[in-house]
Design a protein around this motif. Structure first.
Motif, short mmCIF file in Angstrom:
data_model
loop_
_atom_site.label_atom_id
_atom_site.label_comp_id
_atom_site.label_asym_id
_atom_site.label_seq_id
_atom_site.Cartn_x
_atom_site.Cartn_y
_atom_site.Cartn_z
N LEU A 250 0.83 -1.21 0.00
CA LEU A 250 0.00 0.00 0.00
C LEU A 250 0.85 1.25 0.00
CD1 LEU A 250 -2.52 -0.78 2.90
CD2 LEU A 250 -2.96 -1.04 0.47
N MET A 251 0.32 2.29 -0.60
CA MET A 251 0.97 3.59 -0.49
C MET A 251 -0.12 4.64 -0.36
SD MET A 251 3.30 5.87 -3.06
CE MET A 251 4.25 4.59 -3.81
N GLY A 252 0.01 5.50 0.62
CA GLY A 252 -1.01 6.52 0.82
C GLY A 252 -2.39 5.92 1.01
N GLU B 251 -3.61 3.37 -0.60
CA GLU B 251 -4.13 2.69 -1.79
C GLU B 251 -3.23 1.52 -2.19
OE1 GLU B 251 -6.91 3.60 -3.08
OE2 GLU B 251 -7.24 5.63 -2.37
N ILE B 252 -3.83 0.55 -2.84
CA ILE B 252 -3.06 -0.63 -3.29
C ILE B 252 -2.13 -0.24 -4.42
CG2 ILE B 252 -3.25 -2.87 -4.40
CD1 ILE B 252 -5.78 -3.36 -3.01
#
Lengths: 816, 154
Positions: B114-116, B118-119
């Motif tokens: 995940l980043m931020g 989101e996937i």
């Protein structure tokens, strides 16, 4: 200096601590060691030390002294160092610390590193915690990476761009060119993150939204491929191909299709396809269906599709999985306004959910149930809702009670049902109802004239059972005060009348006064009720005694009332019956018009609702009885001063004359859809007594001038109802002696309605030293010529004087 | 935010919005109380402040995610599940101790997935491969060094 212990070892050691204190000791020791190690600028072990620090930070201990060390790690060439350094930055640093800006240069370099994993670390850190300054500085680098052919980096760059846009929306434009061929990627990672990026841009800017609408066909195609394509092990989840991507695409389609006919049409087919073909046995499938339903409801879909969506939700409601039921209830709540009939079909399932064990589900079901109540299902629904009110948790009771009141008001099939329902709420959840329900209830009761006996009887019985619930007690005392005579008389049509004596009633009311359970407001109610009964019961002495006791009460409110009531007994006894008359029916609407005049005498007749309109003025009549005949032949003289129209207090308090006895004020307005005025007599309260609203220049006139007494009329038009003329009489006395006990009465022809407010005083001072003023309001719906008969009584130079006169010389403007 | 915890002890936490340390602690404490008080039969979603909390229990660990009003709760459950699967594949039948003793690795996996909030990649294989490669890089870094250190020549 010995090598610092390894991370795992530290963890193991700390876990052996048996008490918090022991743990703290270990931590402090290690922190001290780490600090000195940092001071020595030891590169070798920095990584290990920071890792340990991060562990301790997670346990809740301060670790800020490691912040700079993280930066040093990031700047190192070793991958291990960078990995821990960036992790540390994400855990320990954020935009609140000034130190974080020092990272910017390192990140910039790492974004251009030869190793993609380093670039990845940099992108990740920037994308998770980058501040606006950092984003501004580095946006260009991110944009470059968005265009790379390396899908590993491209997907990360896309999400990093999302973060940049969130932090610095103005930079959105610069990413636009790079988005051009994002969707033609095969890589699902890139596709997914691109859709997220596009979604973010469309949500933030209507221009972008319009620009990206052209992507709808492409998105539809991608979605179609996902559904139709065979098994793809890499992206499969329980037999469904890349559900995460499907859901994201559906969400983007929702945004693009909203409010746009063409786009919505273009997606109709695929939505129907997804809705019908998706497997529902596992959570994944249902997740997709859920997103589909949300999309269908938001765009301009055709009705068939909407019905399909609601039916899916209906099926969800029957699913064993609680989560699915919860989600269904939430969605139905959103759509119940627009697709009311479709949702009604699932009403019984929804009502069943009221019995669910889960709090969140119960709340949703309750909200939805209230939204579904209508004239047809009110009886059945109310039964369920009342049952729910009985058994639900306290956190629900206030909202449920309010909801029940509103629904009952809108759809009550009969007055008796309405009153029964309210009684039920008061007795089961009485302490949770909102404050403003008390006046609303009272207003309702006064309106249901034929139910007065029944109501007061039921309330009395309820009081016998339980005096702890204040709203119930307040309403009950008010009613007993008003209708105590009905209670004693043992007449009740609706149910078996009870036999109650005056003393028993007074016992109950006095009990309220002394009980610890009663709030000050409640005590006020019961004292006033007791007072009112002095004209309805015969045990006046007992009442006098009670009232005089409270003349020295500590509670200021009670004391004031008691003192005034005492005064009423002593000095103004002649006024008492009229003052304590039945309350008129209160009008609830905020619209115009004075209340109807209800004239009853002190005794029983509850059926007197109609104002007793005087017959046409032209009737011949003898002097003495003239006025009374005109007023319909009541035996008791109408004392005009008692029209209790002041709405100031929220409790339907009768004796406004005795000062501003405001009860514990109105509560915040109820939250439900139907709006209610917080005050009963809002319409009237907005018309202050003596005010010159658009006087329209009607000339004043002299109505009477005889024996030194002169009465002038001045006019105003009352807002908001132009049919109401507000006349102020000014009585002046040119003789040498005062005129005391001055009483002014008036009567008007049948087609008018009259309301007389209190006079400024009842002494007209001699030699024109002052005037007595009094306000008359005349409602002239049929716009007929205004005529009035007046009767004056006063004492002058020791003898009583009485006179009747007709007033015919009203200026035309006053009644046109 | 996203966190994993057990019996009142926090094992992992990830915040995607800048929040003061004190507030973070307060929120975590609050959430812990609420989530741990939930009975097993209750649904996995609850409302907290203006967010929705999605949580799922795996053996002794609770995984909680705070999402926004417009986010899809059901798919969030799948996201949590995917993360647990990744941990499982990486550690080989993951248990709580693995996460305790290798918390930094758990973070690396999370940050790759995940980043931020989101996937990054919907393919399990892809994420695990990236971690693997990064681990290799780390080893290449470390091995020559530690030998020298042990010989006392660092």
């Amino acid at each position: 200096m010995p090598a610092p212990i390894r991370l795992r070892e530290l963890i193991r050691t700390i876990r052996t601590a048996r008490t918090q204190a022991e743990e703290r000791e270990m931590i402090q020791k290690e922190c001290a060691a780490i600090r000195s190690s940092f001071r020595e600028e030891d590169n070798t072990y920095r990584c290990r030390n920071v890792a340990k620090l991060l562990y301790m930070h997670m346990l809740g201990y301060p670790a800020h002294f490691g912040q700079l060390e993280c930066l040093k790690l990031i700047a190192s060439q070793k991958f291990t160092d960078k990995r821990i350094g960036y992790l540390g930055a994400m855990l320990l640093l954020d935009e609140r610390q000034d130190v974080h800006l020092l990272m910017t240069n390192c990140i910039k370099n790492d974004l251009n590193h030869s190793t993609q994993y380093v670039q990845g670390l940099a992108l990740c850190t920037l994308g998770c915690m980058g501040s606006s300054e950092m984003c501004r500085d580095l946006a260009g680098e991110v944009e470059k990476l968005l265009k790379t052919s390396n899908s590993y980096l491209r997907k990360k760059a896309a999400l990093c761009a999302v973060h940049v846009i969130r932090k610095v929306p103005e930079l959105m434009e610069m990413f636009l060119p790079a988005t051009k061929n994002l969707l033609s990627e095969k890589n699902h990672g890139v596709l997914h993150t691109s859709v997220v990026l596009l979604t973010e841009m469309c949500e933030r800017s209507p221009d972008m939204l319009a620009h990206f609408r052209k992507l709808v066909p492409q998105l539809v195609r991608i979605l179609k491929n996902l559904i139709m394509s065979g098994y793809s092990p890499e992206h499969d989840v329980s037999g469904i191909s890349d559900p995460f991507l499907q859901v994201r695409i559906l969400r983007l389609l929702r945004i693009l299709g909203k409010g746009d006919d063409d786009s919505s049409e273009a997606m109709n087919d695929i939505l129907a396809q997804v809705a019908t073909n998706t497997e529902t046995s596992k959570n994944v499938g249902n997740a997709i269906l859920y997103e589909t339903v949300l999309t269908i409801m938001d765009i301009k879909s055709e009705s068939g599709l909407r019905v399909l969506a609601i039916n899916i939700l209906g099926r969800f409601l029957l699913n064993n999985d609680k989560n699915i039921r919860y989600v269904a209830l939430t969605s139905l709540l959103k759509t119940v306004q627009t697709d009311h009939n479709a949702v009604q079909r699932h009403r019984s399932t929804i009502v069943d959910c009221l019995k669910d064990l889960d709090v969140s589900i119960k709340r949703r079901a309750m909200e939805l149930s209230f939204a579904l109540v209508n004239g047809n299902n009110i009886r059945g629904m109310m039964k369920e809702l009342l049952y729910f009110l009985d058994s639900c948790d306290p956190e629900f009771k206030a909202d449920c009670a309010s909801g029940v009141f509103l629904a009952a008001e809108k759809y009550a099939p009969s007055k008796r049902w309405h009153i029964d329902t309210i009684m039920r709420v008061l007795t089961t959840a009485g302490s949770y109802v909102r404050d403003d329900s008390v006046p609303n209830l009272i207003q309702l009761i006064t309106n249901s004239v034929e139910m007065h006996a029944y109501t007061v009887q039921r309330l009395y019985k309820a009081l016998l059972d339980d005096i702890s619930q204040q709203p119930l007690v307040q309403v009950a005392s008010w009613c007993i005060g008003e209708y105590g005579d009905l209670l004693i008389s043992g007449q009740c049509e609706e149910e078996e009348p009870i036999q109650v004596t005056e003393d028993e009633v007074l016992d109950v009311l006095e009990g309220l006064l002394v009980s610890n359970l009663s709030s000050p407001v409640t005590r006020g109610y019961s004292l006033t009720a007791i007072m009112k009964l002095s004209t309805r019961f015969s045990s006046v002495n007992r009442i006098k005694k009670v009232v005089s006791i409270y003349g020295s009460s500590i509670d200021v409110e009670l004391q004031q009332r008691a003192v005034e009531y005492n005064a009423l007994f002593k000095k103004y006894d002649h006024m008492r019956p009229a003052l304590l008359e039945r309350m008129p029916i209160m009008e609830k609407t905020a619209s115009n018009g004075p209340t109807e005049i209800v004239q009853t005498n002190g005794e029983a007749e509850p059926s007197v609702v109609e104002p007793k309109h005087p017959p046409p003025v032209g009737q011949p009549a003898s002097q003495g009885n003239d006025l009374l005949d005109l007023l319909g032949g009541n035996d008791v003289p109408v004392i005009p001063t008692t029209m209790p129209t002041k709405p100031a207090s929220a409790g339907g308090e009768l004796l406004d004359l005795l000062g501003d006895l405001s009860l514990g004020g109105p509560a915040p307005a109820p939250p439900a859809p139907a709006s209610q005025p917080p005050f009963l007599l809002d319409g009237l309260s907005s018309q202050p007594l003596f005010n010159d609203i658009a006087a329209a220049g009607i000339p004043p006139m002299t109505a009477y001038n005889k024996n030194g007494l002169k009465i002038d009329f001045t006019f105003e038009r009352a807002n908001p109802n132009p049919n109401v003329a507000v006349i102020t009489i000014h009585a002046s006395n040119s003789t040498e002696a005062d005129m005391t006990d001055f009483v002014f009465q008036a009567a008007v022809p049948k087609t008018f309605q009259l309301q007389l407010l209190s006079p400024s005083s009842n002494v007209v001072p001699a030699l024109n030293q002052g005037t007595v003023t009094q306000v008359i309001r005349v409602l002239n719906q049929q716009k007929q010529q205004l005529r009035m008969r007046i009767k004056l009584t006063y004492i002058h130079k020791g003898s009583a004087v009485q006179d009747l006169a007709e007033v015919n010389n009203f200026p035309p403007q006053s009644w046109q | 935010l996203k966190n994993a915890r057990s019996s009142g002890k926090l094992r992992l936490q990830k915040w995607y919005t800048a929040t003061a340390e004190r507030d973070k602690k307060k929120m975590v404490r609050e959430l812990m109380q609420i989530v741990l008080a939930r009975k097993p039969k209750m649904c996995s979603f609850l409302e907290w402040r203006d967010l929705k909390i999605v949580y799922k229990r795996y053996a002794s660990l609770y995984f909680c995610c705070a999402i926004e009003e417009q986010d899809n709760e059901l798919i969030t459950l799948e996201v949590i599940h995917r993360f647990v699967e990744l941990l499982d594949k990486y550690f080989g039948s993951v248990c709580e101790l693995d996460i305790i003793f290798n918390f930094e690795k758990a973070y690396f996996i999370l940050d790759e997935f995940l980043m931020g909030g989101e996937i990054q990649d919907t393919s399990k294989k892809s994420v695990l491969k990236a971690i693997e490669q990064a681990d290799l890089l780390q080893e290449e870094d470390e091995s020559p060094r530690s030998v020298l250190e042990e010989m006392g020549l660092a």
